[in-house]
Design an enzyme around this catalytic site. Structure first.
Site, PDB file in Angstrom:
ATOM      1  N   TYR A 141      -5.488  20.928 -22.380  1.00 49.62           N
ATOM      2  CA  TYR A 141      -5.928  21.177 -20.976  1.00 49.62           C
ATOM      3  C   TYR A 141      -6.677  20.093 -19.738  1.00 49.62           C
ATOM      4  O   TYR A 141      -6.224  19.640 -19.097  1.00 49.62           O
ATOM      5  CB  TYR A 141      -7.235  22.427 -20.879  1.00 49.62           C
ATOM      6  CG  TYR A 141      -6.482  23.469 -20.740  1.00 49.62           C
ATOM      7  CD1 TYR A 141      -6.103  24.439 -22.375  1.00 49.62           C
ATOM      8  CD2 TYR A 141      -6.141  25.014 -20.188  1.00 49.62           C
ATOM      9  CE1 TYR A 141      -5.408  25.282 -22.459  1.00 49.62           C
ATOM     10  CE2 TYR A 141      -6.077  26.006 -19.975  1.00 49.62           C
ATOM     11  CZ  TYR A 141      -5.114  26.199 -21.888  1.00 49.62           C
ATOM     12  OH  TYR A 141      -5.250  27.199 -21.363  1.00 49.62           O
ATOM     13  N   LYS A 189      -3.654  22.739 -36.891  1.00 52.02           N
ATOM     14  CA  LYS A 189      -2.794  22.367 -37.388  1.00 52.02           C
ATOM     15  C   LYS A 189      -2.834  21.151 -37.960  1.00 52.02           C
ATOM     16  O   LYS A 189      -2.449  20.078 -37.804  1.00 52.02           O
ATOM     17  CB  LYS A 189      -1.791  22.708 -36.223  1.00 52.02           C
ATOM     18  CG  LYS A 189      -0.495  22.596 -36.507  1.00 52.02           C
ATOM     19  CD  LYS A 189       0.431  23.491 -37.092  1.00 52.02           C
ATOM     20  CE  LYS A 189       1.836  23.811 -37.022  1.00 52.02           C
ATOM     21  NZ  LYS A 189       2.242  24.596 -38.063  1.00 52.02           N
ATOM     22  N   ASP A 221      -0.559  28.964 -36.628  1.00 51.91           N
ATOM     23  CA  ASP A 221       0.411  29.613 -36.655  1.00 51.91           C
ATOM     24  C   ASP A 221       0.649  30.439 -37.613  1.00 51.91           C
ATOM     25  O   ASP A 221       0.866  32.281 -37.429  1.00 51.91           O
ATOM     26  CB  ASP A 221       2.150  28.453 -37.029  1.00 51.91           C
ATOM     27  CG  ASP A 221       1.724  27.957 -39.000  1.00 51.91           C
ATOM     28  OD1 ASP A 221       0.372  28.115 -39.212  1.00 51.91           O
ATOM     29  OD2 ASP A 221       2.368  27.345 -39.228  1.00 51.91           O
ATOM     30  N   ASP A 245      -6.720  30.164 -26.269  1.00 55.93           N
ATOM     31  CA  ASP A 245      -6.011  31.106 -25.023  1.00 55.93           C
ATOM     32  C   ASP A 245      -5.556  31.686 -25.739  1.00 55.93           C
ATOM     33  O   ASP A 245      -4.795  33.263 -25.941  1.00 55.93           O
ATOM     34  CB  ASP A 245      -5.469  30.089 -24.063  1.00 55.93           C
ATOM     35  CG  ASP A 245      -4.807  30.315 -23.445  1.00 55.93           C
ATOM     36  OD1 ASP A 245      -5.056  31.379 -22.228  1.00 55.93           O
ATOM     37  OD2 ASP A 245      -3.512  30.358 -22.361  1.00 55.93           O
ATOM     38  N   ASP A 249      -5.319  36.504 -26.571  1.00 50.91           N
ATOM     39  CA  ASP A 249      -4.753  37.219 -25.839  1.00 50.91           C
ATOM     40  C   ASP A 249      -4.137  38.204 -26.864  1.00 50.91           C
ATOM     41  O   ASP A 249      -3.365  39.523 -27.174  1.00 50.91           O
ATOM     42  CB  ASP A 249      -3.460  36.361 -25.041  1.00 50.91           C
ATOM     43  CG  ASP A 249      -3.524  36.369 -23.389  1.00 50.91           C
ATOM     44  OD1 ASP A 249      -5.071  35.898 -23.398  1.00 50.91           O
ATOM     45  OD2 ASP A 249      -2.778  36.564 -22.717  1.00 50.91           O
TER      46      ASP A 249
HETATM   47  C1  IPM Z   1      -7.251  32.152 -19.606  1.00 57.88           C
HETATM   48  C2  IPM Z   1      -6.408  31.628 -19.250  1.00 57.88           C
HETATM   49  C3  IPM Z   1      -6.919  30.653 -18.456  1.00 57.88           C
HETATM   50  C4  IPM Z   1      -6.429  29.993 -19.374  1.00 57.88           C
HETATM   51  C5  IPM Z   1      -5.675  29.626 -17.170  1.00 57.88           C
HETATM   52  C6  IPM Z   1      -6.014  30.858 -15.846  1.00 57.88           C
HETATM   53  C7  IPM Z   1      -6.369  28.493 -16.310  1.00 57.88           C
HETATM   54  O1  IPM Z   1      -5.192  32.226 -19.543  1.00 57.88           O
HETATM   55  O2  IPM Z   1      -8.901  32.584 -19.713  1.00 57.88           O
HETATM   56  O3  IPM Z   1      -7.604  32.483 -20.951  1.00 57.88           O
HETATM   57  O4  IPM Z   1      -5.702  29.253 -19.487  1.00 57.88           O
HETATM   58  O5  IPM Z   1      -7.879  29.538 -19.838  1.00 57.88           O
HETATM   59 MG    MG Z   2      -5.064  33.361 -21.381  1.00 58.24          MG
END
Ligand code: IPM
Ligand code: MG
Length: 358
Positions: A141, A189, A221, A245, A249
Site C-alpha cells: 500500500y 508467504k 494461501d 485486507d 473480508d
Molecule cells: C479496508 C478497505 C481499504 C483497504 C480501502 C478502501 C483502501 O478495503 O479498509 O479493508 O484496502 O485498506
Molecule cells: Mg478491505
C-alpha cells in the site's frame, strides 16, 4: 472536557451507517452525563467532488485535533477511472498515514443468532472468535517505488517492511493474545518472498518476549483455506497489510455479513475507527445498509479511546439482543429464511438504542 469525535462519513452508505453509530454514541454519552462533541468533515469521493482532493487539509487538521476519528466508507464507481493516487481510497490512506496508527484490529466472530446466515456449516462457525491484527502503514500500500509506466506497459509496486515496523505490530498482537486465548498465528508467504522471511524471523524473535503465548506461522494461501475450514482454531491472526485486507473480508463469512464487522486502528497519534465494509454504492440511500458494523465500531471508540468499557459492552449486548429478537437488515437474511423482521438502516439504529441498557 468533551470527547471530540471527528466523523468522516465519506461515500455511498458511509453517511447512513455513521449517522446511526453517532446516534448510539450520543445516547451513551448523555446517559453517562458526559459530553460528546461531534464534528463532520469530508473525505473520499465527496471531497474530490467538492474540494478537488480526497483528503482536504481541514479534514486532516480536524482529525489531528480530535480524540478519535470515525470513518464511514470511501469510494464508488464514479471515481473508478482516476489513478490510485487521486482516488477516494487515497484520501483514506493519507489519513491513515497522518494519524500514524499502524495496527488495525479487526475482530471476526460468530454470533449465535447469525450463525445460520453464514454459508458455512453451523458446527464449523459456531464459537469462532478471531482477532485480526493487520499491519496498516506498510507493505504494498505504501512501498516505493510504485508506478504504472504507460510507455513500456509495465507497472510495479513494492512490498517493503523494516524489522521495526514488523516488531511493533507483532507486539500489539502478542499483547492482545495475552488477554485472549494466548495464541498468535502469523501469516506470510515466506516460501516465496524475502519480505515475508523478514516478517517470520522478526515475529519469531518478538515471540520470545511472550513465553506464555503460542506462536504459529501459516502461509497466506493455506491460511485462506484454513480460516474457512477451521475458524475456531484461531485466536489472534497477525498479517501484513494486503494479506490482512484480503483475509479479513474472507472472514466476514464467519459472522455472516461484511456489514457486521468493526475495526479500530491504534498505535498512532489519534485512533481511527472504521467498519470494514465498503461504500456499497449500489444500495446507498435506500435504507438497506446494515449499520451494525458502524455501531459496533462506535463501541470500540468507547473501549479504546474514551475509557468507557461498560458502555462499550452495553452496545455489544444491545446488538446481540436485537439480533436475538429476530431483527435483521436485508444482508442478514439468507435466501428464503423466514421468521425475521427486516428493518431499514434507521429502524435498526433505533432498535439498538431502544435495547441499550446502560
Ligand atoms: C479496508 C478497505 C481499504 C483497504 C480501502 C478502501 C483502501 O478495503 O479498509 O479493508 O484496502 O485498506
Ligand atoms: Mg478491505
Amino acid at each position: 472536557m468533551a470527547f471530540r469525535l471527528l466523523v468522516t462519513a465519506g461515500d455511498g452508505i458511509g453517511p447512513e451507517v455513521t449517522r446511526e453509530a453517532v446516534a448510539v454514541l450520543q445516547a451513551v454519552f448523555s446517559h453517562a452525563d458526559k459530553s460528546l462533541e461531534v464534528t463532520e468533515r469530508r473525505i473520499g469521493g465527496v471531497a474530490i467532488d467538492t474540494d478537488g482532493t480526497p483528503l482536504p487539509q481541514e479534514t486532516l487538521d480536524a482529525a489531528l485535533a480530535s480524540d478519535a476519528v470515525l470513518l464511514g466508507a470511501v469510494g464508488g464507481s464514479k471515481w473508478n477511472a482516476l489513478p490510485p493516487d487521486t482516488r477516494p481510497e487515497a484520501g483514506l490512506l493519507q489519513l491513515r498515514a497522518a494519524l500514524g496508527g499502524f495496527a488495525n484490529l479487526r475482530p471476526a466472530f460468530s454470533i449465535a443468532e447469525l450463525a445460520a446466515n453464514s454459508p458455512l456449516k453451523l458446527e464449523i462457525v459456531s464459537g469462532a472468535d478471531i482477532l485480526f491484527v493487520r499491519e496498516l502503514l506498510g507493505g504494498l500500500y505504501f512501498g516505493a517505488p510504485r508506478e504504472w509506466n504507460r510507455q513500456t506497459g509495465e507497472a510495479w509496486n513494492t512490498m517493503r517492511y523494516t524489522r521495526e515496523e514488523i516488531a511493533r505490530v507483532a507486539r500489539i498482537a502478542f499483547d492482545l493474545a495475552q488477554k485472549r486465548r494466548k495464541k498468535v498465528t502469523s501469516v506470510d508467504k515466506a516460501n516465496v518472498l524475502e519480505v515475508s522471511q523478514l516478517w517470520r524471523a522478526t515475529v519469531t524473535e518478538v515471540a520470545k518476549e511472550y513465553p506464555d503465548v503460542t506462536l504459529e506461522h501459516q502461509l497466506v494461501d493455506s491460511m485462506a483455506m484454513l480460516i474457512m475450514t477451521a475458524p475456531r482454531s484461531y485466536d489472534v491472526v497477525l498479517t501484513e497489510n494486503l494479506f490482512g485486507d484480503i483475509l479479513s473480508d474472507e472472514s466476514a463469512v464467519i459472522t455472516g455479513s461484511l456489514g457486521m464487522l468493526p475495526s479500530a486502528t491504534i498505535g498512532g497519534k489519534v485512533n481511527l475507527y472504521e467498519p470494514i465494509h465498503g461504500s456499497a454504492p449500489d444500495i446507498a440511500g435506500k435504507g438497506l445498509a446494515n449499520p451494525l458494523g458502524a455501531i459496533l465500531t462506535g463501541a470500540l471508540v468507547l473501549r479504546l479511546s474514551a475509557n468507557m468499557e461498560a458502555e462499550a459492552a452495553a452496545i455489544q449486548a444491545a446488538v446481540r439482543k436485537v439480533l436475538e429478537m429476530g431483527f435483521r437488515t436485508p444482508d442478514l437474511v439468507r435466501g428464503d429464511a423466514t421468521g425475521f423482521t427486516v428493518l431499514t438502516t434507521t429502524e435498526m439504529g433505533a432498535k439498538v438504542r431502544a435495547m441499550l441498557h446502560l
